[in-house]
Scaffold this active site. Structure first.
Site, PDB file in Angstrom:
ATOM      1  N   LYS A 129     -42.063  13.370 -61.897  1.00  0.00           N
ATOM      2  CA  LYS A 129     -43.029  13.791 -62.906  1.00  0.00           C
ATOM      3  C   LYS A 129     -44.058  12.695 -63.026  1.00  0.00           C
ATOM      4  O   LYS A 129     -43.756  11.521 -62.757  1.00  0.00           O
ATOM      5  CB  LYS A 129     -42.344  13.994 -64.269  1.00  0.00           C
ATOM      6  CG  LYS A 129     -43.081  14.954 -65.166  1.00  0.00           C
ATOM      7  CD  LYS A 129     -42.757  16.388 -64.790  1.00  0.00           C
ATOM      8  CE  LYS A 129     -43.441  17.379 -65.669  1.00  0.00           C
ATOM      9  NZ  LYS A 129     -42.881  18.723 -65.484  1.00  0.00           N
TER      10      LYS A 129
HETATM   11  N1  GLU Z   1     -44.754  21.471 -63.949  1.00  0.00           N
HETATM   12  C1  GLU Z   1     -43.911  22.553 -63.544  1.00  0.00           C
HETATM   13  C2  GLU Z   1     -42.496  22.349 -64.024  1.00  0.00           C
HETATM   14  O1  GLU Z   1     -42.256  21.633 -64.988  1.00  0.00           O
HETATM   15  C3  GLU Z   1     -44.006  22.841 -62.047  1.00  0.00           C
HETATM   16  C4  GLU Z   1     -43.624  21.716 -61.146  1.00  0.00           C
HETATM   17  C5  GLU Z   1     -43.914  21.974 -59.677  1.00  0.00           C
HETATM   18  O2  GLU Z   1     -44.294  23.069 -59.296  1.00  0.00           O
HETATM   19  O3  GLU Z   1     -43.744  21.028 -58.906  1.00  0.00           O
HETATM   20  O4  GLU Z   1     -41.568  22.940 -63.537  1.00  0.00           O
END
Ligand code: GLU
Length: 429
Positions: free
Chosen positions: A119
């Site tokens: 993240k």
């Molecule tokens: N931000 C989204 C999540 O929390 C998608 C993450 C992604 O597609 O890599 O799942």
């Protein structure tokens, strides 16, 4: 000098007791105990493998210079490259990003996409910056984290406060730096530069697949079932629209400014147009306003939290009347709230399954990009539904066998797969 500087049993995992990271650590701790994993593997799973904090200088449109702080945390690589969104929000902290990265590892493992979790985020309120400023921030942040990202290393995607355009800037900055176009470095890109059809609605679609399956599981007919949605951003608005199309009456929605309610169901399409024009659900003429903190206690069949972490806690979990909660947001329920909801017989479908539609279609986007071959929107949506429902059925089966809550069963399943990957790979050297 002693080589044995490792902290004593569970100290690492117990050290962050507060907020989302405390919540993530206590979920991991209980999965480790259920699985009987040893302390060494617990330590490996509790700590991010790699993290970077960067200063992001920004020249504002008026010529002044501001310095923002950004992070990228790569929690785990045992099952594949790291994967996860980039968040732009004033609430971003390193501990929040660490928690979200850990949840990405479990999410990818649970729904069987071959990634670890990551993240990133910048502590910024994007609403107070021009488009040009956001482009400069994004390009500089990308440059700062560039050494640790890449199509085979770590693949960012949108999250709260970022979108397709942010991903296009990241992809372009990375591509210019490495000297060739590298669409696989991010997902959630515009379709014109290698994005996947169906990606922008994927998280909401997935939430609704799971919500409808959960209602059916409880014997509640979808036609006439009632719902409330907390958060009217990308995930919440999309879920509300698709739920309404499926025949569910969406009685109430809220955002950070207020909440609206209609006893016969909101006209969600008209509400969406109102939000596009005004930036908030407040003032929507087709509904009554009410205090947003009352949304969680409404008498509805289905509650979809689609905002941020920790919104349901020991103070507001008791009055929840919904039969099922489907977590569109990451980490919306604290551990104390989980215990209350479970004791009150509320079925909670955890985030790592409920909102996995986004990363599933991110994976499809990456696979299509790697093959330079494009699927139709129908194909993407069909495969998404198949994967979501397969994971749901597996989870129900595990829950039934183990008598754990759905969250415990999901975390145990996910942690077990990651721990197994570590065990078969071994520790080098
Ligand atoms: N931000 C989204 C999540 O929390 C998608 C993450 C992604 O597609 O890599 O799942």
């Amino acid at each position: 000098m002693t080589l044995d500087t490792a902290p004593p049993r569970h100290e690492v995992a117990a050290s962050a007791a507060e907020g989302p990271l405390g919540n993530a650590h206590s979920q991991l701790r209980s999965a480790v105990a259920t699985l009987g994993l040893d302390d060494g593997i617990h330590r490996m799973l509790a700590q991010p493998r790699r993290e970077i904090t960067v200063q992001v200088p920004l020249r504002r449109d008026d010529g002044s210079v501001e310095v923002l702080t950004g992070h990228r945390v790569q929690h785990n690589f045992a099952r594949g490259p790291a994967k996860g969104g980039i968040r732009y929000s004033p609430a971003v902290t390193l501990d929040e990003v660490r928690a979200l990265a850990m949840w990405m590892t479990w999410k990818c493992s649970l729904v069987d996409v071959p990634y670890g979790g990551a993240k990133g985020g910048i502590t910024i309120d994007p609403r107070h910056y021009s488009r040009d400023e956001l482009e400069r921030v994004t390009r500089r942040y990308t440059t700062e984290i560039l050494p640790i990202i890449g199509p085979e290393r770590d693949i960012p995607a949108p999250d709260i406060g970022t979108d397709e355009q942010t991903m296009a800037w990241m992809m372009d900055t990375y591509s210019v730096s490495v000297g060739h176009t590298a669409p696989g470095v991010v997902t959630g890109k515009p379709v014109s530069v290698g994005g996947s059809l169906g990606r922008s609605s994927a998280t909401s679609q997935g939430v609704v697949h799971i919500a409808l399956a959960a209602l059916a599981h409880l014997g509640i007919a979808r036609a006439g079932a009632t719902a409330a949605v907390q958060g009217f951003g990308k995930v919440g608005a999309g879920a509300a629209l698709i739920l309404a199309e499926a025949g569910v009456e969406v009685l109430a929605v809220s955002d950070q400014y207020g909440a609206v309610h209609h006893p016969d169901g909101l006209d969600v399409r008209a509400l969406d147009q109102h939000v596009a024009a005004t930036g908030s659900v407040v003032g929507f003429s087709g509904a009554e306003s009410f205090p947003p903190e009352q949304l969680l206690g409404l008498d509805v069949d289905l509650l979809v939290p689609a905002a941020v972490e920790g919104v349901r806690n020991e103070h507001n979990a008791g009055p929840v009347q919904a039969k099922v909660i489907v977590e569109g947001a990451n980490g919306p329920t604290t551990g104390a709230a989980d215990e209350i909801l479970s004791a009150n017989g509320v079925l909670v479908v955890p985030d790592i399954l409920a909102n996995a539609g986004g990363v599933i279609v991110s994976y499809f986007e990456w696979v299509q990009g790697n093959q330079s071959y494009w699927w139709t929107e129908g194909e993407v949506n069909h495969r998404l539904e198949q994967r979501m429902l397969m994971a749901w059925n597996d989870l129900l089966e595990t829950q039934c066998r183990t008598r754990l809550t759905l969250r415990e069963a999901a975390t145990v399943t996910a942690v077990e797969k990651v721990a197994h990957a570590h065990q078969v790979r071994g520790i080098y050297p």
